[in-house]
Write an enzyme that holds these catalytic residues in place. Structure first.
Site, PDB file in Angstrom:
ATOM      1  N   LYS A  71       0.772  -1.159  -0.067  1.00  0.00           N
ATOM      2  CA  LYS A  71       0.071   0.082  -0.001  1.00  0.00           C
ATOM      3  C   LYS A  71       0.983   1.369  -0.001  1.00  0.00           C
ATOM      4  O   LYS A  71       0.621   2.178  -0.895  1.00  0.00           O
ATOM      5  CB  LYS A  71      -0.990   0.076   1.287  1.00  0.00           C
ATOM      6  CG  LYS A  71      -1.946   1.036   1.320  1.00  0.00           C
ATOM      7  CD  LYS A  71      -2.796   0.864   2.200  1.00  0.00           C
ATOM      8  CE  LYS A  71      -2.751   0.740   3.692  1.00  0.00           C
ATOM      9  NZ  LYS A  71      -1.551  -0.191   4.368  1.00  0.00           N
ATOM     10  N   THR A  73       4.022   1.519  -0.769  1.00  0.00           N
ATOM     11  CA  THR A  73       4.619   1.700  -1.974  1.00  0.00           C
ATOM     12  C   THR A  73       3.617   2.095  -3.245  1.00  0.00           C
ATOM     13  O   THR A  73       4.335   2.943  -4.015  1.00  0.00           O
ATOM     14  CB  THR A  73       5.296   0.125  -2.389  1.00  0.00           C
ATOM     15  OG1 THR A  73       6.115  -0.334  -1.249  1.00  0.00           O
ATOM     16  CG2 THR A  73       5.970   0.103  -3.611  1.00  0.00           C
ATOM     17  N   ARG A  94       2.012   8.529   7.000  1.00  0.00           N
ATOM     18  CA  ARG A  94       2.503   8.319   8.412  1.00  0.00           C
ATOM     19  C   ARG A  94       3.942   8.055   8.561  1.00  0.00           C
ATOM     20  O   ARG A  94       4.571   7.606   7.739  1.00  0.00           O
ATOM     21  CB  ARG A  94       1.592   7.034   9.070  1.00  0.00           C
ATOM     22  CG  ARG A  94       0.329   7.265   8.999  1.00  0.00           C
ATOM     23  CD  ARG A  94      -0.576   6.049   9.801  1.00  0.00           C
ATOM     24  NE  ARG A  94      -0.268   4.822   8.650  1.00  0.00           N
ATOM     25  CZ  ARG A  94      -0.451   3.739   9.028  1.00  0.00           C
ATOM     26  NH1 ARG A  94      -0.676   3.276  10.406  1.00  0.00           N
ATOM     27  NH2 ARG A  94      -0.262   2.515   7.999  1.00  0.00           N
ATOM     28  N   LYS A 105       7.233  -6.750  10.609  1.00  0.00           N
ATOM     29  CA  LYS A 105       6.694  -6.031   9.437  1.00  0.00           C
ATOM     30  C   LYS A 105       7.608  -5.212   8.699  1.00  0.00           C
ATOM     31  O   LYS A 105       7.681  -4.958   7.398  1.00  0.00           O
ATOM     32  CB  LYS A 105       5.477  -5.103   9.741  1.00  0.00           C
ATOM     33  CG  LYS A 105       4.755  -4.368   8.662  1.00  0.00           C
ATOM     34  CD  LYS A 105       3.684  -3.449   9.478  1.00  0.00           C
ATOM     35  CE  LYS A 105       3.084  -2.759   8.119  1.00  0.00           C
ATOM     36  NZ  LYS A 105       3.600  -1.739   7.645  1.00  0.00           N
ATOM     37  N   ALA A 273      -3.678   1.339  12.670  1.00  0.00           N
ATOM     38  CA  ALA A 273      -5.209   1.330  12.195  1.00  0.00           C
ATOM     39  C   ALA A 273      -5.638   0.104  12.973  1.00  0.00           C
ATOM     40  O   ALA A 273      -6.950   0.013  13.080  1.00  0.00           O
ATOM     41  CB  ALA A 273      -5.204   0.994  10.783  1.00  0.00           C
ATOM     42  N   PHE A 301      -3.333  -0.732   7.328  1.00  0.00           N
ATOM     43  CA  PHE A 301      -3.865  -2.078   6.926  1.00  0.00           C
ATOM     44  C   PHE A 301      -5.242  -2.066   5.892  1.00  0.00           C
ATOM     45  O   PHE A 301      -5.081  -1.169   4.866  1.00  0.00           O
ATOM     46  CB  PHE A 301      -4.341  -2.535   8.232  1.00  0.00           C
ATOM     47  CG  PHE A 301      -3.282  -3.008   9.157  1.00  0.00           C
ATOM     48  CD1 PHE A 301      -2.234  -3.631   8.921  1.00  0.00           C
ATOM     49  CD2 PHE A 301      -3.277  -2.209  10.506  1.00  0.00           C
ATOM     50  CE1 PHE A 301      -1.078  -3.862   9.631  1.00  0.00           C
ATOM     51  CE2 PHE A 301      -2.213  -2.714  11.446  1.00  0.00           C
ATOM     52  CZ  PHE A 301      -1.245  -3.441  10.979  1.00  0.00           C
ATOM     53  N   PHE A 381       3.482  -9.024 -10.106  1.00  0.00           N
ATOM     54  CA  PHE A 381       4.610  -9.939  -9.577  1.00  0.00           C
ATOM     55  C   PHE A 381       4.834 -10.796 -11.030  1.00  0.00           C
ATOM     56  O   PHE A 381       3.821 -11.132 -11.744  1.00  0.00           O
ATOM     57  CB  PHE A 381       4.386 -10.958  -8.347  1.00  0.00           C
ATOM     58  CG  PHE A 381       4.227 -10.563  -6.928  1.00  0.00           C
ATOM     59  CD1 PHE A 381       5.251 -10.840  -6.205  1.00  0.00           C
ATOM     60  CD2 PHE A 381       3.280  -9.338  -6.713  1.00  0.00           C
ATOM     61  CE1 PHE A 381       5.216  -9.959  -4.806  1.00  0.00           C
ATOM     62  CE2 PHE A 381       3.235  -9.133  -5.544  1.00  0.00           C
ATOM     63  CZ  PHE A 381       4.388  -9.258  -4.493  1.00  0.00           C
ATOM     64  N   TRP A 409       7.060  -0.885  -7.748  1.00  0.00           N
ATOM     65  CA  TRP A 409       8.270  -1.470  -7.060  1.00  0.00           C
ATOM     66  C   TRP A 409       9.411  -1.451  -8.060  1.00  0.00           C
ATOM     67  O   TRP A 409      10.633  -1.141  -7.634  1.00  0.00           O
ATOM     68  CB  TRP A 409       7.905  -2.863  -6.366  1.00  0.00           C
ATOM     69  CG  TRP A 409       9.022  -3.218  -5.508  1.00  0.00           C
ATOM     70  CD1 TRP A 409       8.906  -3.044  -4.211  1.00  0.00           C
ATOM     71  CD2 TRP A 409       9.988  -4.128  -5.781  1.00  0.00           C
ATOM     72  NE1 TRP A 409      10.127  -3.633  -3.558  1.00  0.00           N
ATOM     73  CE2 TRP A 409      10.729  -4.334  -4.725  1.00  0.00           C
ATOM     74  CE3 TRP A 409      10.537  -4.692  -6.936  1.00  0.00           C
ATOM     75  CZ2 TRP A 409      11.760  -5.131  -4.853  1.00  0.00           C
ATOM     76  CZ3 TRP A 409      11.881  -5.495  -7.072  1.00  0.00           C
ATOM     77  CH2 TRP A 409      12.328  -5.402  -5.870  1.00  0.00           C
TER      78      TRP A 409
END
Length: 556
Positions: A71, A73, A94, A105, A273, A301, A381, A409
């Protein structure tokens, strides 16, 4: 393949003064923290506050899985792509917490070629905002205990103390402790608790306050305990507000950094969140809207948590009106929701995709309930197949959503141009009719039921006896008109993290309810959610190091 930290360390950053100039920020409106990060002064806000607002785009996601979604990224890559297409764009994100940084994480600077930099600074101490919040939180705790020690003029009932200490680290051993052991001079013996800094009410207050006056008003309303008569005792009654505000004076100012492609990013505040409201500061978002034509922000999230709280709490309180929502998913995550093991996610499996896409479907439906147009994007991907993409694209278009692949990415802003095009198309052709999902005047139990039924898909809500009693007490005190902040697992639409996809036939179990009077919302704790996380068996800290030249490795 280069790691995120290698890509970030090889980046050629512009001096932050140059980044600010691109948005019309004068050098004397920046408080520099070295060459590449700065805080924005109050003078800047006073100069630009009458500017027209830009357009606001929220980035959210399906429920997180071990397969990854991306998210942050996507948010960064989308902003860079919009900049490449000639739009004056700014990010509002954030700040990362040290807990997940050293836990499982990792950090929150994006990834690959869609990152904000300086990545190491951001993921570690940054400009000290979290330390200031921690200090203000613990100052209030110290003043509370000292008041009790020095005669307890407010008649605080030590069995009904609500205020907890905090630290910005995962440390399960501090969840439930005893303080005051030792001699009489060492304090009153009582049970105490720690929460992680991002779950502190002061974090929420800082992120929702408009200015210093509003901050101090909110700090004063914090309920720290009840007295023997059952009446609330506040931070204002402890004379704590001035000193807390002094600690938070600089932390109130938004931080300016940049992406790898030099798009400006205001990174400020960081409530989780799953246990808080999951959005960056109101000040940062409002400032970005005055400086840019398009602002890309995110909420933590999945959309059932971060987006719901962004739309029902932050936007309601701050008067914000989002123009579009980008919903992030991956083929791999959807197949995981369809029952495929993590080791087999690289294989084409349309049947599993059909089973798992119901999670995406529910999130699309939820966002549309707020009247905001949705753009769905897939982080690509190499294992994804054309058939899988075509199935998802058709699925989204049937539900009135724009769809685009994202390759940010691997390619940075260039890889986000297709998504940026769909976002611009949505902004130009689809009108947002944003409205919260429940009115202020609705009762607390009705608000909780609305979120549980409409957003999670629950059949109903059950309350532990203590939770039901707490709801009645909170309403009696006059706080029933506040919005609700649900504390729930991020891994499922239900409060059971093992129920993937789109669960049905379940009940949301509320085990406790308390009011964050300063923040301005009521928190409902569901399931087994913890406000102080623990470290995993093999924490990320195991792989982090720094060499003799001061170069950090292992951050991600």
């Amino acid at each position: 393949m280069k790691t995120d930290i290698q890509i970030a360390q090889e980046a050629r950053m512009k001096q932050i003064k140059e980044v600010g100039t691109a948005y019309g920020i004068n050098e004397d409106e920046l408080e520099l923290y070295g060459k590449y990060k700065a805080k924005l002064t109050d003078e800047l806000w006073n100069r630009i506050k009458e500017n027209p607002d830009g357009r606001l785009v929220l980035v959210t996601a399906i429920n997180p899985t071990p397969a990854g979604e991306g998210k942050t990224t996507t948010s960064i890559g989308l902003a860079d792509a919009l900049s490449r297409l000639g739009k004056k764009t700014m990010l509002a994100l954030r700040e990362p917490s040290l807990g997940p940084c050293f836990g499982i994480k990792g950090g929150a600077a994006g990834g690959g070629y869609a990152q904000v930099v300086p990545m190491e600074d951001l993921n570690l101490h940054f400009t000290g905002d979290f330390h200031a919040i921690t200090s203000a939180n613990n100052l209030l705790a110290a003043l509370l205990d000292n008041h009790i020690q020095q005669g307890n003029a407010l008649q605080i009932d030590t069995r009904q103390i609500l205020w907890k200490r905090c630290m910005d680290m995962n440390d399960r051993a501090l969840r439930n402790i005893v303080v005051g052991l030792g001699a009489k001079a060492d304090g009153v013996v009582r049970e105490d608790h720690f929460v992680i800094t991002v779950a502190s009410e002061i974090m929420a207050i800082l992120c929702l306050a408009d200015n210093m006056e509003d901050l101090k008003e909110r700090l004063g309303r914090i309920i720290v305990a009840y007295n023997y008569a059952g009446e609330p005792v506040t931070a204002k009654q402890l004379n704590a507000v001035g000193a807390m505000a002094a600690l938070l004076k600089d932390a109130m100012k938004p931080n300016l950094i940049q992406t790898l492609e030099h798009t400006g990013a205001l990174v400020h505040g960081g409530p989780f969140a799953n246990i808080a409201h999951g959005c960056n500061s109101v000040r940062a978002t409002k400032t970005a809207l005055k400086l840019a034509d398009i602002v890309v922000t995110e909420a933590g999230f999945g959309a059932d948590l971060g987006a719901e709280k962004f739309l029902d709490i932050k936007c309601r309180m701050a008067g914000l009106k989002p123009d579009a929502v980008v919903l992030v998913a991956t083929v791999r995550a959807l197949k995981y929701n369809g029952g495929v093991q993590k080791t087999e996610l690289g294989e084409e499996n349309l049947e599993a995709l059909k089973r798992g896409i119901v999670n995406l479907e529910k999130h699309i439906e939820n966002i549309q309930k707020y009247g905001v147009p949705v753009v769905v994007t897939l982080n690509s991907f190499t294992s994804d197949t054309k058939a899988e993409y075509e199935f998802i694209e058709s699925f989204c278009e049937e539900r009135g959503c724009e769809f685009a692949l994202s390759e940010v990415w691997a390619k940075g802003g260039e890889g986000g141009e297709a998504l940026a095009g769909k976002v611009l198309e949505t902004l130009e052709n689809k009108e947002s009719h944003y409205a919260p999902i429940y009115p202020d005047e609705m009762g607390l139990k009705e608000k909780i039921h609305t979120i549980a039924a409409e957003i999670y898909g629950a059949d109903g809500v059950s309350y532990a006896p203590a939770a039901a009693k707490a709801v009645a007490r909170i309403e009696e005190m006059g706080f029933g008109g506040m919005p609700v902040c649900m504390a729930k697992t991020q891994y499922s639409l239900s409060d059971d993290q093992n129920k993937l996809g789109r669960p049905a036939g379940f009940t949301i179990n509320v085990r406790d309810v308390y009011v964050s009077a300063g923040a301005g919302f009521v928190v409902a704790l569901t399931g087994a959610i913890m406000t102080m996380p623990g470290l995993p068996k093999k924490p990320a800290a195991d792989g982090i190091d720094v060499n003799e030249e001061g170069k950090i490795t292992g951050l991600f």
